[in-house]
Enzyme design. Structure first.
Site, mmCIF file in Angstrom:
data_model
loop_
_atom_site.group_PDB
_atom_site.id
_atom_site.type_symbol
_atom_site.label_atom_id
_atom_site.label_comp_id
_atom_site.label_asym_id
_atom_site.label_seq_id
_atom_site.Cartn_x
_atom_site.Cartn_y
_atom_site.Cartn_z
ATOM 1 N N ASP A 164 45.051 65.073 -2.815
ATOM 2 C CA ASP A 164 45.477 63.941 -3.649
ATOM 3 C C ASP A 164 45.016 62.605 -3.063
ATOM 4 O O ASP A 164 44.465 62.546 -1.949
ATOM 5 C CB ASP A 164 47.003 63.957 -3.850
ATOM 6 C CG ASP A 164 47.740 64.184 -2.543
ATOM 7 O OD1 ASP A 164 47.358 63.540 -1.545
ATOM 8 O OD2 ASP A 164 48.675 65.008 -2.502
ATOM 9 N N ASP A 177 32.309 59.761 -10.378
ATOM 10 C CA ASP A 177 31.466 60.787 -10.978
ATOM 11 C C ASP A 177 31.461 60.569 -12.487
ATOM 12 O O ASP A 177 32.520 60.543 -13.111
ATOM 13 C CB ASP A 177 32.056 62.169 -10.646
ATOM 14 C CG ASP A 177 31.000 63.213 -10.434
ATOM 15 O OD1 ASP A 177 30.092 63.281 -11.270
ATOM 16 O OD2 ASP A 177 31.094 63.959 -9.434
ATOM 17 N N ASP A 227 26.421 63.155 -13.570
ATOM 18 C CA ASP A 227 26.359 64.611 -13.605
ATOM 19 C C ASP A 227 25.291 65.076 -14.605
ATOM 20 O O ASP A 227 25.224 64.558 -15.721
ATOM 21 C CB ASP A 227 27.739 65.112 -14.074
ATOM 22 C CG ASP A 227 27.901 66.607 -13.980
ATOM 23 O OD1 ASP A 227 28.014 67.114 -12.863
ATOM 24 O OD2 ASP A 227 27.936 67.266 -15.037
ATOM 25 N N GLU A 236 22.224 63.232 -10.980
ATOM 26 C CA GLU A 236 22.073 64.630 -10.554
ATOM 27 C C GLU A 236 21.167 65.292 -11.569
ATOM 28 O O GLU A 236 21.447 65.301 -12.762
ATOM 29 C CB GLU A 236 23.431 65.331 -10.547
ATOM 30 C CG GLU A 236 23.321 66.735 -9.982
ATOM 31 C CD GLU A 236 24.122 67.768 -10.753
ATOM 32 O OE1 GLU A 236 24.363 68.835 -10.190
ATOM 33 O OE2 GLU A 236 24.489 67.533 -11.917
ATOM 34 N N HIS A 260 29.406 69.923 -3.487
ATOM 35 C CA HIS A 260 30.425 70.869 -3.950
ATOM 36 C C HIS A 260 29.849 72.063 -4.711
ATOM 37 O O HIS A 260 30.599 72.931 -5.125
ATOM 38 C CB HIS A 260 31.423 70.115 -4.840
ATOM 39 C CG HIS A 260 30.760 69.604 -6.086
ATOM 40 N ND1 HIS A 260 29.844 68.566 -6.057
ATOM 41 C CD2 HIS A 260 30.828 69.999 -7.373
ATOM 42 C CE1 HIS A 260 29.396 68.357 -7.282
ATOM 43 N NE2 HIS A 260 29.982 69.209 -8.098
ATOM 44 N N ASP A 261 28.527 72.078 -4.924
ATOM 45 C CA ASP A 261 27.887 73.190 -5.633
ATOM 46 C C ASP A 261 27.084 74.080 -4.695
ATOM 47 O O ASP A 261 26.436 75.020 -5.148
ATOM 48 C CB ASP A 261 26.912 72.653 -6.697
ATOM 49 C CG ASP A 261 27.609 71.934 -7.829
ATOM 50 O OD1 ASP A 261 28.781 72.253 -8.108
ATOM 51 O OD2 ASP A 261 26.983 71.048 -8.440
HETATM 52 C C1 NOJ Z 1 26.986 69.697 -12.064
HETATM 53 C C2 NOJ Z 1 28.210 69.652 -11.214
HETATM 54 O O1 NOJ Z 1 27.862 69.266 -9.922
HETATM 55 C C3 NOJ Z 1 28.849 71.008 -11.271
HETATM 56 O O2 NOJ Z 1 29.891 71.147 -10.359
HETATM 57 C C4 NOJ Z 1 29.317 71.238 -12.688
HETATM 58 O O3 NOJ Z 1 29.812 72.544 -12.811
HETATM 59 C C5 NOJ Z 1 28.187 71.046 -13.690
HETATM 60 N N1 NOJ Z 1 27.379 69.897 -13.407
HETATM 61 C C6 NOJ Z 1 28.732 70.863 -15.077
HETATM 62 O O4 NOJ Z 1 29.365 69.617 -15.179
#
Ligand code: NOJ
Length: 568
Positions: A31, A100, A206, A261, A334-335
């Site tokens: 949080d 974001d 994104d 991104e 995070h991906d």
């Molecule tokens: C890219 C993001 O980094 C990812 O975490 C997300 O699942 C997809 N875009 C869809 O928003």
């Protein structure tokens, strides 16, 4: 137009994944108050900005990348007042704040989508992409075209009780917005202004280059395309126009940093997106180097680590875009799986060496470093022992797909766990107490990596081999040397299968970065345009001294050296 200070050119951005960073109210979910309590930690590392993965209201089908209200804060994270306090606390410490911007799609729980679904004649219907299904030769209803979602399966979801479908390039709960509709675009500019007015300093966009589609929405007939439709929705015809509009109506009115991104835009487009004169984005992320241990860009399909591909991915954008736009440097987010647990690295044996090596070869390049929470202490992948431990819907989509191919469950687990996004999303490991100091209460929403007693912030800081302190030194050095911030990159020995090396140069001053990207010794010969006796070690991760530099340098596994050229 606001005056652009280009503050990002000497910035270091720290990425926070709010669900997993710090849980102050002990409910199992990170949080805002938790984040506030750790701002000094981030500042002391040498970061100058924070990018927050989505903090907005969301049903969390994709953990925030499915937004239900763009101008809100998720109650589990706190209130808008908490956010404003966070912003003020960041600014007090000289930390910029980036939000974001997930603008390709909303959540299916967004009021706009609910209205669109409830009434075919609602003006919101045209905020999304609805189409009649097709009939096959047997009269069966089929999706309007053969596009597939990035999360597996058709990119179309049927609207219950009708012959219509809506487009979702990600999960069915993430309907794509129709950017052809000016009302959508106005709303997005308005959203940006809402946050900018509060004092936010920038945005990460994104999957930004998917917002413009090629109409009419036709079938992808290229048999080589695994993911169908890509050429019709990546780098679409109105991309540049849409980005300019966001700039004219919002971004250029403030002193921002914007980074997109991208799903591998082609070079020409990439160049335009980030060209200083385009007025589109300041920079984009390049991920090609993070595909050097997987096939076709599919994260979970492993292949032996290919150093040459890594080098191309990391260095080509630096060689290509220098002088026209701006670059970013990324190892984790995070991906992605944890960097010390991939690229063929024996993590048990070389965790410290690899973490410091990776930091040197990546962040001494040209561009703004983005550091993902936990990377600075060398957090590792988790050995997930069941699918229940994985919360990411994508892990489950892939699991189901492989199960459909009759692969046994245990084998699937072994095949995918090294690469799943869940690896990045386990709670931040602050200390060796239960739940790794992430909280003192409820079980965290995502399991803690069992290695937390050995790998945590407290222990790292107390160790002689502290990765955090190494990062501190590296980032401070980088900041103190204009050549490292802005100099040109030149690569050496591009075909070498063990060593990565490149120079950075500006105004007659040069640095040379050399790293052995392997678990065995490697020889490095000083490139012909450098004189051995003019090379001084400025930083190294394994204690090498100038006395140990010879014509042929025998490099230890994951050894990295930064030389400065001192001309005689
Ligand atoms: C890219 C993001 O980094 C990812 O975490 C997300 O699942 C997809 N875009 C869809 O928003």
């Amino acid at each position: 137009m606001a005056k652009k200070t280009n503050w990002y050119k000497d910035a270091v951005v720290y990425q926070i994944y709010p669900l997993s960073f710090m849980d102050a109210n002990n409910d199992g979910i990170g949080d805002i108050r938790g984040i506030i309590s750790k701002l000094d930690y981030i500042k002391d590392l040498g970061a100058t900005a924070i990018w927050f993965s989505p903090l907005y209201k969301s049903p969390w089908k994709d953990y925030g990348y499915d937004i239900a209200d763009y101008k809100s804060i998720h109650p589990a994270f706190g209130t808008m007042a908490d956010f404003e306090e966070l912003l003020a606390e960041c600014h007090k410490r000289g930390l910029k704040v980036m939000m974001d911007a997930v603008f390709n799609h909303t959540s299916d729980q967004h009021e706009w989508f609910k209205a669109a679904l409830a009434d075919k004649n609602s003006p919101y219907r045209d905020w999304y992409i609805f189409r009649e299904g097709k009939r096959d030769k047997n009269g069966e209803l089929m999706p309007p075209n053969n596009w597939t979602s990035s999360f597996t399966g058709s990119a179309w979801e049927r609207v219950e009780g009708t012959d219509e479908y809506y487009l979702h390039l990600f999960a069915p709960e993430q309907p794509d917005l129709n950017w052809e509709n000016p009302a959508v675009r106005r709303e997005m500019s308005d959203t940006l202004r809402f946050w900018l007015e509060k004092g936010v300093d920038g945005f990460r966009f994104d999957v930004f280059n998917m917002i413009s589609k090629v109409y009419p929405l036709r079938d992808d007939r290229n048999p080589l395309h695994f993911q169908k439709g890509v050429q019709y929705y990546v780098d679409g015809p109105r991309m540049h126009e849409f980005l300019k509009e966001l700039n004219d109506n919002a971004l250029s009115l403030y002193d921002t940093f914007t980074v997109g991104e991208s799903y591998t835009p082609d070079e020409q487009h990439a160049h335009r997106y980030i060209h200083e004169e385009s007025g589109e984005l300041d920079s984009i992320f390049h991920f090609e180097h993070l595909m050097a241990d997987n096939m076709f860009g599919l994260k979970m399909v492993a292949k032996p680590f290919n150093l040459r591909q890594f080098k191309r991915g990391l260095l080509d954008p630096q060689l290509r875009y220098h002088g026209t736009g701006w670059n970013t440097l990324v190892l984790e987010n995070h991906d992605q799986a944890r960097s010390v647990s991939r690229f063929g690295i024996n993590t048990k044996k070389y965790r410290y060496e690899a973490a410091t090596f990776l930091a040197m070869i990546t962040f001494l390049g040209w561009g703004t470093p983005f550091i993902f929470q936990g990377e600075e202490i060398g957090m590792t992948n988790t050995r997930f022992s069941s699918m229940d431990q994985m919360k990411d819907p994508v892990s489950h989509f892939i699991f189901d797909m492989m199960k459909g191919m009759r692969i046994p469950e245990k084998a699937i687990l072994r095949l995918i766990r090294w690469a799943v996004r869940d690896n990045a999303r386990t709670p931040m490991q602050w200390d060796g107490t239960s739940n790794a100091g992430f909280n003192r209460g409820e079980k965290p929403w995502q399991c803690v990596n069992p290695d937390y007693r050995d790998i945590n912030v407290e222990k790292d800081l107390a160790s002689d081999k502290s990765i955090y302190r190494f990062y501190q030194k590296l980032l401070a050095l980088r900041k103190s040397e204009p050549v490292l911030l802005s100099g040109k990159t030149i690569e050496y020995y591009p075909d070498d299968r063990q060593v990565i090396s490149y120079s950075r140069s500006m105004d007659g001053k040069r640095f040379l970065i050399v790293g052995n990207f392997s678990g065995t010794r490697a020889d490095f010969i000083m490139p012909g345009d450098f004189e051995l006796d003019e090379m001084k070690i400025r930083m190294t991760n394994q204690g090498r001294t100038d006395a140990e530099v010879e014509e042929i340098i025998q490099m230890k596994p994951y050894e990295a050296i930064l030389f400065e050229e001192i001309r005689k």
